[in-house]
Design a protein around this motif. Structure first.
Motif, short mmCIF file in Angstrom:
data_model
loop_
_atom_site.label_atom_id
_atom_site.label_comp_id
_atom_site.label_asym_id
_atom_site.label_seq_id
_atom_site.Cartn_x
_atom_site.Cartn_y
_atom_site.Cartn_z
N TYR A 25 0.84 -0.94 -0.67
CA TYR A 25 0.42 0.52 0.04
C TYR A 25 0.72 1.13 -0.08
O TYR A 25 0.18 2.50 -0.29
CB TYR A 25 -0.79 0.23 1.74
CG TYR A 25 -1.92 1.06 1.36
CD1 TYR A 25 -3.07 1.33 0.25
CD2 TYR A 25 -1.32 2.26 2.14
CE1 TYR A 25 -3.63 2.07 0.63
CE2 TYR A 25 -2.17 2.91 1.97
CZ TYR A 25 -3.67 3.18 1.46
OH TYR A 25 -3.96 4.63 1.44
N ALA A 26 2.01 1.00 1.33
CA ALA A 26 2.44 2.15 1.28
C ALA A 26 3.20 2.56 -0.46
O ALA A 26 3.53 4.19 -0.83
CB ALA A 26 3.50 2.45 2.15
N ALA A 27 3.90 2.11 -0.73
CA ALA A 27 4.81 1.11 -1.68
C ALA A 27 3.96 2.43 -3.40
O ALA A 27 4.84 3.54 -3.77
CB ALA A 27 6.07 0.16 -2.60
N ALA A 29 1.63 4.24 -3.03
CA ALA A 29 0.98 5.14 -2.20
C ALA A 29 1.65 6.76 -3.38
O ALA A 29 1.54 7.57 -3.38
CB ALA A 29 0.54 5.74 -1.41
N LEU A 30 3.34 6.02 -2.72
CA LEU A 30 4.58 7.23 -2.88
C LEU A 30 4.70 6.89 -4.50
O LEU A 30 5.01 8.66 -4.55
CB LEU A 30 5.44 6.66 -2.23
CG LEU A 30 5.79 6.36 -1.38
CD1 LEU A 30 7.14 5.89 -1.24
CD2 LEU A 30 5.89 8.13 -0.38
N ARG A 31 3.98 6.36 -4.78
CA ARG A 31 3.89 6.67 -7.06
C ARG A 31 2.44 7.10 -7.24
O ARG A 31 2.42 6.71 -8.20
CB ARG A 31 4.40 5.10 -7.80
CG ARG A 31 5.63 4.67 -7.14
CD ARG A 31 5.65 3.35 -7.37
NE ARG A 31 7.85 3.68 -7.24
CZ ARG A 31 7.81 2.62 -5.63
NH1 ARG A 31 6.65 3.36 -5.14
NH2 ARG A 31 9.27 2.81 -5.66
N GLY A 32 1.43 7.64 -6.16
CA GLY A 32 0.13 7.91 -6.60
C GLY A 32 -0.93 6.43 -7.18
O GLY A 32 -1.84 7.25 -7.65
N VAL A 33 -0.33 5.11 -6.43
CA VAL A 33 -1.26 4.49 -7.41
C VAL A 33 -1.99 4.24 -6.49
O VAL A 33 -1.93 3.96 -4.63
CB VAL A 33 -0.76 3.59 -7.52
CG1 VAL A 33 -1.76 2.18 -8.46
CG2 VAL A 33 -0.39 4.00 -8.85
N LYS A 34 -3.68 4.15 -5.88
CA LYS A 34 -4.10 3.29 -4.36
C LYS A 34 -3.87 1.78 -5.10
O LYS A 34 -5.11 1.31 -5.81
CB LYS A 34 -5.70 4.08 -4.79
CG LYS A 34 -6.72 3.64 -3.90
CD LYS A 34 -7.85 4.12 -3.86
CE LYS A 34 -9.09 3.28 -3.46
NZ LYS A 34 -9.92 2.35 -3.52
N LEU A 35 -4.29 0.75 -3.57
CA LEU A 35 -5.15 -0.71 -3.13
C LEU A 35 -5.70 -0.56 -2.66
O LEU A 35 -6.11 -0.30 -1.68
CB LEU A 35 -3.08 -1.05 -2.97
CG LEU A 35 -3.19 -2.37 -2.59
CD1 LEU A 35 -3.49 -2.89 -4.41
CD2 LEU A 35 -1.92 -2.74 -2.31
N GLY A 36 -6.56 -0.99 -3.52
CA GLY A 36 -8.29 -1.96 -3.25
C GLY A 36 -8.14 -3.68 -3.29
O GLY A 36 -7.62 -3.15 -4.35
N GLY A 37 -9.50 -3.67 -2.71
CA GLY A 37 -9.40 -4.84 -3.14
C GLY A 37 -8.72 -6.81 -2.38
O GLY A 37 -9.09 -7.01 -2.72
N VAL A 38 -8.18 -5.64 -2.07
CA VAL A 38 -7.40 -6.62 -1.02
C VAL A 38 -7.67 -8.08 -0.07
O VAL A 38 -8.72 -6.86 0.56
CB VAL A 38 -5.29 -6.41 -0.04
CG1 VAL A 38 -5.19 -7.36 0.16
CG2 VAL A 38 -5.32 -5.49 -0.84
#
Length: 72
Positions: A25-27, A29-38
């Motif tokens: 998630y953090a990695a 987010a630093l690149r402007g990408v949201k991680l969802g659905g985990v």
């Protein structure tokens, strides 16, 4: 290219499994990408099975829990 994958990675409709969700998630987010659905985190599951370990490397967890040897 993360930009082309950001829709899939951020989608809550597409279930995803990971190892160390917080790091992923953090990695991203630093690149402007949201991680969802985990829906599953194998590091968290390994911790719940044995909280006394000092390391939860994915290769070790896969071998111990699934007898699966991951490539180096």
């Amino acid at each position: 290219d993360l930009a082309s994958l950001s829709g899939l990675l951020g989608s809550d409709r597409l279930a995803k499994c990971c190892h160390d969700y917080k790091l992923d998630y953090a990695a991203l987010a630093l690149r402007g990408v949201k991680l969802g659905g985990v829906t599953f985190d194998s590091l968290l599951a390994a911790y719940l099975l044995d909280s006394t370990r000092s390391s939860y490397e994915i290769g070790d967890v896969a071998f111990e829990q699934l007898s699966l040897e991951l490539p180096g």
